[in-house]
Design an enzyme around this catalytic site. Structure first.
Site, PDB file in Angstrom:
ATOM      1  CB  SER A  92      -0.947  -0.033   1.376  1.00 21.11           C
ATOM      2  OG  SER A  92      -0.214   0.070   2.235  1.00 21.11           O
ATOM      3  CE  LYS A  93       0.822   5.034  -4.913  1.00 21.57           C
ATOM      4  NZ  LYS A  93       1.819   4.346  -5.375  1.00 21.57           N
ATOM      5  NE  ARG A  94      -1.406   8.465   2.637  1.00 21.55           N
ATOM      6  CZ  ARG A  94      -0.471   9.400   2.290  1.00 21.55           C
ATOM      7  NH1 ARG A  94       0.574   9.295   2.959  1.00 21.55           N
ATOM      8  NH2 ARG A  94      -0.687  10.219   1.400  1.00 21.55           N
ATOM      9  CB  THR A 109       4.795   1.506   2.514  1.00 30.53           C
ATOM     10  OG1 THR A 109       3.892   2.923   2.673  1.00 30.53           O
ATOM     11  CG2 THR A 109       4.001   0.427   3.022  1.00 30.53           C
ATOM     12  CG  LEU A 110       5.170   6.921   2.612  1.00 28.28           C
ATOM     13  CD1 LEU A 110       4.752   8.180   3.360  1.00 28.28           C
ATOM     14  CD2 LEU A 110       5.214   7.015   1.006  1.00 28.28           C
TER      15      LEU A 110
END
Ligand code: GLU
Length: 525
Positions: A272-274, A285-286
């Site tokens: 996922s993006k976050r 994830t960032l």
């Protein structure tokens, strides 16, 4: 799409001739913070540039102004620098093919869009958003795939002139061939063919005069002499359109490498993006969150390189130089790899243990400063830290874990509370026995010379034996008294690091605390 696999991963390296210097670019859009997947793309770009002795270029694709997120370009640059992926050309350092920010190249795209119109491969479209919506609505009603109906493609020159004279806003659309098929090559997936009738007349230039991704990416990759395009698999679907644009200009396309997505640890969904929460634990994830969590860039470099590529079957730990030497785009695995946080943590631990204690101390300082609220310079000058760092080097897997191991050393004695009633009790000892242990130990701690871990330990062992108490039970109350915790770095080294004065103070406080408790208990009885 039909697909044949041409490149077989891990084919023997000996049949490969050396590659000419490659020009590869990492082209983030400043629409959000850098994601781990983006960093891996950049890493593979960089490895290929360094392997071939070519250039790694940073280009900012900021033509979608509505999605602009302030700070995201700085975030991407910081992430690349953190991993040590220095670029040879880019927005901040310039280069022979600049500017490297697409919003500063507006005139170039307009010129090339005009060229396509003249060549008959593109046309101006004056349709209003309302008309486009109406067309889509009707298509939906008829059960057709929604898309542009090519209304403006067949306007007569007179009609065009009239619309222009009215000053209507327009976009430029690509005129996709109505028949036939288009084949493009992906290095990992081989040739991929689509029927042209499945493609849309996509917008190349928007009414605000800025290009869409499709025009900008082709023009820039060509003008910047990019030899290899590495990008996410999500761009596979529009690659045929890009191929057609290359053909329309009569340009040789670069080598395309569409990288597989990174899956989440379950291997089921896309990462996922976050931040992701699994069983109550938060997974970053960032890239910025990986940095905050205390991963070392060298561990992340090593780990990311194994996510879709492998150095050697039996070797997971390798240096940057080894990776550069061996990296080959043709060995990238076209099927998606799952993110494995445990493996990353393990690798991080390996790299932490490889650092010299002095280097580890330097790396820890920003984290400790953040977590303990002490300024960096004060920490750097504190001799206790030099003694404590080697004690935790074996125990931490991430830099951000250090604070909870050694925070007790940087607070006033008064901040250590003994609220957990078992904290000051030795194993199988009651409060009175534990008090006696603390008193016996205090007598040693006040006097022993030198105040050094081995000497203290020897004296404690002798005392325990004399009192007929197991060594472990004897030591327990001191750990609690000094650190306020059940788990801590080795006790005697911790004492030495903290120093006699503070140790004595804490043991005295613990004695007073136990005395009070015993007093209260006897009054109640
Ligand atoms: N700007 C695109 C993105 O951020 C990059 C695509 C490409 O590398 O061509 O997804």
């Amino acid at each position: 799409m039909t697909q044949e696999t041409e490149a077989s991963p891990n084919r023997p390296r000996k049949d490969r001739s050396p590659e000419p210097p490659a020009r590869v670019r990492f082209a983030p859009s400043p629409t959000g913070y850098l994601h781990l997947g983006g960093l891996r793309t950049a890493l593979f770009d960089w490895l290929w540039a360094r392997h071939t002795g070519g250039q790694f270029i940073l280009r900012v694709e900021d033509t979608d102004r509505r999605r602009y997120v302030p700070g995201s370009l700085e975030d991407a640059m910081q992430g690349l620098k953190w991993l040590g992926l220095e670029w040879d050309e880019g927005p901040d350092i310039g280069g022979p093919y600049g500017p490297y920010v697409q919003s500063q190249r507006r005139a170039i795209y307009q010129e090339y869009a005009e060229k396509l119109i003249q060549l008959g491969y593109a046309y101006r479209c004056y349709c209003t958003p309302e008309r486009l919506e109406q067309v889509r609505e009707e298509q939906r009603r008829r059960g057709e795939k929604p898309g542009y109906d090519r209304h403006c493609r067949t306007l007569s020159p007179e009609e065009r002139a009239r619309l222009e004279a009215e000053g209507l806003p327009s976009v430029v659309r690509f005129a996709v061939p109505l028949e036939g098929s288009t084949t493009f090559h992906d290095l990992l997936r081989g040739p991929i063919t689509v029927q042209n009738r499945e493609l849309q007349d996509m917008v190349l230039l928007k009414s605000d005069g800025l290009p869409t991704y499709h025009l900008a990416v082709v023009v820039d990759d060509h003008l910047m002499k990019i030899t290899h395009v590495l990008r996410g698999q999500e761009w596979l679907a529009t690659a045929p359109l890009h191929q057609l644009i290359y053909q329309a200009f009569g340009w040789e396309p670069p080598v395309f490498v569409h990288l597989p997505v990174i899956l989440d640890p379950s291997g089921k969904g896309k990462m996922s993006k976050r931040k992701k929460v699994v069983d109550g634990k938060e997974y970053p994830t960032l890239v910025r969150d990986f940095i905050q969590a205390g991963y070392l860039p060298e561990a992340m470099f090593n780990y990311l390189a194994t996510l879709g590529w492998s150095y050697a079957a039996e070797q997971e730990i390798f240096t940057r130089e080894e990776a550069i030497q061996r990296f080959d785009l043709r060995d990238i695995n076209p099927s998606p790899a799952a993110m494995n946080y445990e493996k990353l943590e393990w690798m991080n631990g390996v790299y932490i243990r490889e650092l010299s204690p002095q280097e580890l101390k330097e790396r820890l300082i920003p984290y400790l400063s953040r977590d303990l609220g002490i300024d960096e310079e004060t920490l750097r000058q504190d001799p206790r830290l030099d003694k404590l760092v080697p004690l935790i080097q074996e125990r931490i897997k991430r830099l951000s874990e250090a604070g909870q191991w050694i925070d007790w050393a940087f607070v006033e004695a008064e901040a250590i509370t003994y609220t957990d009633p078992k904290l000051l009790l030795g194993r199988k000892l009651d409060a009175a026995q534990s008090l006696a242990v603390l008193q016996a130990g205090l007598a040693i701690l006040e006097r022993i010379e030198p105040f050094e871990h081995q000497a203290i330990q020897d004296a404690f062992r002798a005392k325990a034996e004399e009192m007929g108490i197991k060594a472990g039970s004897f030591f327990g109350p001191f750990r609690g008294a000094i650190t306020g915790k059940k788990v801590s770095p080795p006790l005697f080294e911790s004492m030495e690091a903290l120093g006699r004065e503070e140790v004595v103070k804490r043991v005295r406080r613990a004695i007073a605390f136990l005395e009070e408790q015993l007093q209260a208990a006897s009054e109640q009885a």
